[in-house]
Structure formats: C-alpha cells, structure tokens
Scaffold this active site. Structure first.
Site, PDB file in Angstrom:
ATOM      1  N   TYR A 147       0.824  -1.220   0.000  1.00 51.82           N
ATOM      2  CA  TYR A 147       0.000   0.000   0.000  1.00 51.82           C
ATOM      3  C   TYR A 147       0.857   1.269   0.000  1.00 51.82           C
ATOM      4  O   TYR A 147       0.378   2.349  -0.311  1.00 51.82           O
ATOM      5  CB  TYR A 147      -0.934   0.035   1.226  1.00 51.82           C
ATOM      6  CG  TYR A 147      -2.016  -1.028   1.234  1.00 51.82           C
ATOM      7  CD1 TYR A 147      -2.231  -1.851   0.133  1.00 51.82           C
ATOM      8  CD2 TYR A 147      -2.828  -1.206   2.343  1.00 51.82           C
ATOM      9  CE1 TYR A 147      -3.216  -2.833   0.140  1.00 51.82           C
ATOM     10  CE2 TYR A 147      -3.816  -2.177   2.361  1.00 51.82           C
ATOM     11  CZ  TYR A 147      -3.996  -2.994   1.268  1.00 51.82           C
ATOM     12  OH  TYR A 147      -4.976  -3.961   1.293  1.00 51.82           O
ATOM     13  N   LYS A 197       3.450 -15.368   2.858  1.00 48.60           N
ATOM     14  CA  LYS A 197       3.326 -16.143   1.615  1.00 48.60           C
ATOM     15  C   LYS A 197       4.755 -16.492   1.200  1.00 48.60           C
ATOM     16  O   LYS A 197       5.223 -16.172   0.094  1.00 48.60           O
ATOM     17  CB  LYS A 197       2.586 -15.287   0.569  1.00 48.60           C
ATOM     18  CG  LYS A 197       2.183 -16.000  -0.692  1.00 48.60           C
ATOM     19  CD  LYS A 197       1.092 -17.021  -0.504  1.00 48.60           C
ATOM     20  CE  LYS A 197       0.828 -17.756  -1.806  1.00 48.60           C
ATOM     21  NZ  LYS A 197       0.014 -18.975  -1.616  1.00 48.60           N
ATOM     22  N   ASP A 229      -3.070 -18.143   2.449  1.00 48.71           N
ATOM     23  CA  ASP A 229      -4.237 -18.850   1.908  1.00 48.71           C
ATOM     24  C   ASP A 229      -4.777 -19.850   2.937  1.00 48.71           C
ATOM     25  O   ASP A 229      -5.996 -19.964   3.127  1.00 48.71           O
ATOM     26  CB  ASP A 229      -3.931 -19.525   0.554  1.00 48.71           C
ATOM     27  CG  ASP A 229      -2.498 -20.006   0.429  1.00 48.71           C
ATOM     28  OD1 ASP A 229      -1.710 -19.775   1.360  1.00 48.71           O
ATOM     29  OD2 ASP A 229      -2.154 -20.620  -0.591  1.00 48.71           O
ATOM     30  N   ASP A 253      -5.191  -6.512   6.251  1.00 47.87           N
ATOM     31  CA  ASP A 253      -6.394  -5.788   5.854  1.00 47.87           C
ATOM     32  C   ASP A 253      -7.504  -6.794   5.549  1.00 47.87           C
ATOM     33  O   ASP A 253      -8.636  -6.697   6.053  1.00 47.87           O
ATOM     34  CB  ASP A 253      -6.045  -4.967   4.595  1.00 47.87           C
ATOM     35  CG  ASP A 253      -7.138  -4.002   4.217  1.00 47.87           C
ATOM     36  OD1 ASP A 253      -8.117  -3.891   4.963  1.00 47.87           O
ATOM     37  OD2 ASP A 253      -7.015  -3.361   3.146  1.00 47.87           O
ATOM     38  N   ASP A 257     -10.783  -8.120   8.255  1.00 45.55           N
ATOM     39  CA  ASP A 257     -12.189  -7.964   7.885  1.00 45.55           C
ATOM     40  C   ASP A 257     -12.902  -9.312   7.913  1.00 45.55           C
ATOM     41  O   ASP A 257     -14.043  -9.420   8.363  1.00 45.55           O
ATOM     42  CB  ASP A 257     -12.320  -7.337   6.490  1.00 45.55           C
ATOM     43  CG  ASP A 257     -12.369  -5.817   6.577  1.00 45.55           C
ATOM     44  OD1 ASP A 257     -11.904  -5.281   7.611  1.00 45.55           O
ATOM     45  OD2 ASP A 257     -12.858  -5.164   5.637  1.00 45.55           O
TER      46      ASP A 257
END
Ligand code: NAD
Length: 365
Positions: A147, A197, A229, A253, A257
């Site tokens: 980001y 990852k 994942d 992020d 959520d």
C-alpha cells in the site's frame, strides 16, 4: 495516585454519543482503581471542518501528542449528501484521521475479533465451532508493504499498459511489528501465528526469517508460521485455534475484515494503533453511522472496549482493562442488547443505558 492524560476525539455522527459512554466507564475506572485521568476533548473530522476549516487542527495534534492515549469515536458523514464531501480531498473528514495516524507514527494495528459466547447465535459459523466464543487478536503492519510501495503504469509491448505496485519490507519494519505481536502474545495465551506467503514472495521470506529470530527471544511464546491462503481457510474452518496473528499490511487488511465478520455486529469491535512509544490511538472499527446518529441507538461497546485496550496498552493498567472487558461480557451474558444485536428476551437498551449497564457491572466486580 497514578495519573494519565487522555485525549478524547468524539468526532462526527454517533462519535460523541459513544465516546460519552466510554468516558462514563473511565470515570468508573478512576473510582475503582485509584487512578486520575486528565481528559481533554479535541476536534477532528467534520466537526473540526465546521469549527476551524480543516479536519485536523494543529491544537488537536498537540493535545494528542501530549497525551498517554487517544480515544476516538469516528469521523465522517454520508458521502453522497454531506457538504464535507464537496471539499477538496485533503480537506475531507477522513483526511484528519490519516494525518493523525501519520503524526503519531502508529505502525501497528491491533484488532481483536471477539465473539462473546452469549452472542454465538449472531455468528454465521456452525454453532459447534464457536460454542465457547472467539477471541482472536490480529496484529497488522499499518504503514508499509504494497500500500505504500512504488506504483505506476508503463506501456506494454503487447499493447495497452502494464500497472505495478511494489511490495517492500525492511528488517526493521518487520522487527518492530513482530515485537508488538510477541509482546501482545505474552499478555494473552502466549500463542502466535505469523501469516505470510513465503512459498512465493521474497518479502515474506525475509518476514519469516526475522520472525524466527524474534521467536528465539520469546521462548515462552508458542510460535508458528502459516501461509495466508491457509490462514484465510482456517479462520472460517477452525477459528478457535488462533490467539494472536501477526501479518503484513495487505494480508492483515483482508484477514481482519474476514475475522470481524464472524463475530456478530460491527458495533462490538475495538481497535488500537500503536507506534514505538506507549502512546496509542484507540477507536471502534466502525464509522460514524450517520443513519442512526443523534438517536441514542448506537452500540457503545466497541468504543468502551477500545478504552479497555487503551488501559492495557498505553496506560499499563491490565487489571482495569480486564475488568472493563469482563463488565462488557457480563452485560451481554445478562441479555442486554442494543438494537444492532439479536434480541435476547429483554427490551433493547439505548446507547446511554448500555453505558450505564457496563458501569454498573464494572462496579460490582
Ligand atoms: P459505518 O460503519 O459508519 O456504518 C455501517 C452500518 O453499521 C450502518 O448501518 C450503521 O448504522 C451501522 N453501525 C456502525 N456502527 C454502529 C454502532 N456502533 N452501533 C450500531 N450500528 C452501527 O460505515 P459507513 O456508513 O460506510 O460510513 C459512514 C461514515 O463513516 C463515512 O463517512 C465513512 O468514511 C466513515 N468512516 C469512518 C471511520 C473512522 O472514523 N475510523 C471508519 C469507517 C468509516
């Protein structure tokens, strides 16, 4: 007697209503735990735009920087109808919050996803998975990664364009968020899962190496790695296996959520944003809820729980933090609900009545 300085930013919409209830609880904490809070109110968001023409006045920044902890309600309004959203982007309410986070240099976002056992019926997962409730803490890196990396577009030789977003992490950035997570784990069940990852991304391989080094410094913490994942699947398959999760900005992020959606109402979830010092910014994860603002209907529990996080992480008052959290779950166990929650056989409480119930339960502990 212990003393602490608290900056209060009620903000917009339901902000002033929910912050008022958290303040009631802090007054009760003063009485019960022999502490004295020096609370100063400051303007931010739309309220500041109306009063002084900008979303983060210099005075607010100063009050926050001089405090031990900052408690925020929410900022913003209905984006389609509010005149605040006719202003240039740098003068809109949310810009104040982004600027404040930058000024306070808060790089670690702590989001507990808590499902109280008494609210299991509000959860979308199979009842047996959440019979004992859930209590997961996600520690998300907040100011690095993709980001904040270089981004842009360039011509593509096959025609059209190529777009790119660069993900970068340096050792020091990983180490500082890692430490926050290990310290948080030490204050909880001493279990930490680091999500990455590392089978594909070089940033994740560095992330994992740094986390492993830190794990040696915290031998009491049961540490493990998990690919993002798998973590996304495990959160809905067996969420109770998690206690603290640490991860980089984008994974955090998405996962935070996902985790918040398995816990019932948005009106219950607090957050903390922390930096290098003990000073932190505490706020519910929801927004200013303009649709119910001014009606004494909003659920104040996320803000009260955010105040509990402030007691724990910025003011070093673990016992008081625990007591406030116990008062919240006790109130829910007694069947008291605001209108955003599934009813439990009792009339719905208003915002201020819910604040009063938590105070009542806190004083009885
Ligand atoms: P929202 O979170 O304000 O509201 C979404 C829905 O949840 C609404 O139906 C609302 O009534 C309900 N809700 C939210 N909090 C509640 C509570 N405590 N009790 C009961 N119900 C609650 O999201 P939105 O409507 O998309 O955004 C409204 C404004 O808030 C926008 O301007 C947005 O930019 C801003 N916002 C601010 C923050 C912040 O200050 N940190 C965060 C998110 C959104």
């Amino acid at each position: 007697m212990k003393k602490a300085k608290i900056a209060l930013i009620p903000g917009d919409g339901i902000g002033p209503e929910i912050v008022a209830e958290a303040v009631k609880v802090l007054w009760a904490v003063e009485k019960k735990f022999k502490v004295q809070f020096d609370m100063t109110e400051a303007l931010m968001g739309g309220a500041a735009i109306d009063a002084v023409g900008c979303p983060l006045p210099e005075e607010t920044k100063q009050v926050c920087m001089e405090s031990d902890g900052v408690l925020l309600g929410a900022v913003g309004d209905n984006i389609a109808t509010s005149p605040w959203y006719q202003l240039p982007p740098e003068l809109r309410p949310e810009k104040g919050l982004l600027e404040l986070r930058a000024a306070m240099q808060v790089f670690a976002n702590l989001r507990p996803a808590i499902l109280h056992p008494s609210l299991a019926a509000s959860c979308y997962l199979k009842p047996e998975l959440v019979a004992n409730g859930l209590d997961i803490l996600i520690v998300r890196e907040l100011v690095g990664g993709i980001y904040f990396g270089n981004r842009g577009r360039k011509p593509c030789e096959k025609g059209g364009e190529t777009a790119f977003d660069v993900m970068e992490y340096s050792t020091y950035e990983i180490e500082r968020i890692g430490r926050v997570a290990f310290e948080a784990a030490m204050k909880r069940k001493k279990k930490l899962v680091s999500v990455d990852k590392a089978n594909v991304l070089e940033t994740s391989r560095l992330w994992r190496a740094v986390m492993h080094r830190l794990a040696e410094e915290y031998p009491e913490v049961e540490y493990s790695d998990m690919l993002v994942d798998s973590a996304a699947m495990e959160l809905v398959r067996n969420p109770a296996r998690f206690d603290v999760i640490v991860t980089e900005n984008m994974f955090g992020d998405i996962l935070s959520d996902e985790a918040s959606m398995i816990t019932g109402s948005i009106g219950l979830l607090p957050s903390a944003s922390l930096g290098e010092t003990a000073r932190g910014l505490y706020e519910p994860i929801h927004g200013s809820a303009p649709d119910i603002a001014g009606q004494n209907k909003a659920n104040p529990l996320a803000t009260i729980a955010s105040a509990a996080m402030m007691l724990r992480y910025s003011l070093g008052m673990e016992e008081a933090a625990f007591a406030v959290e116990k008062a919240i779950s006790g109130t829910l166990e007694q069947g008291w609900r605001t209108a955003d929650l599934e009813p439990a056989g009792k009339p719905f409480l208003t915002t201020s009545q819910m604040g009063d119930k938590v105070v009542e339960n806190l004083m009885l502990l």
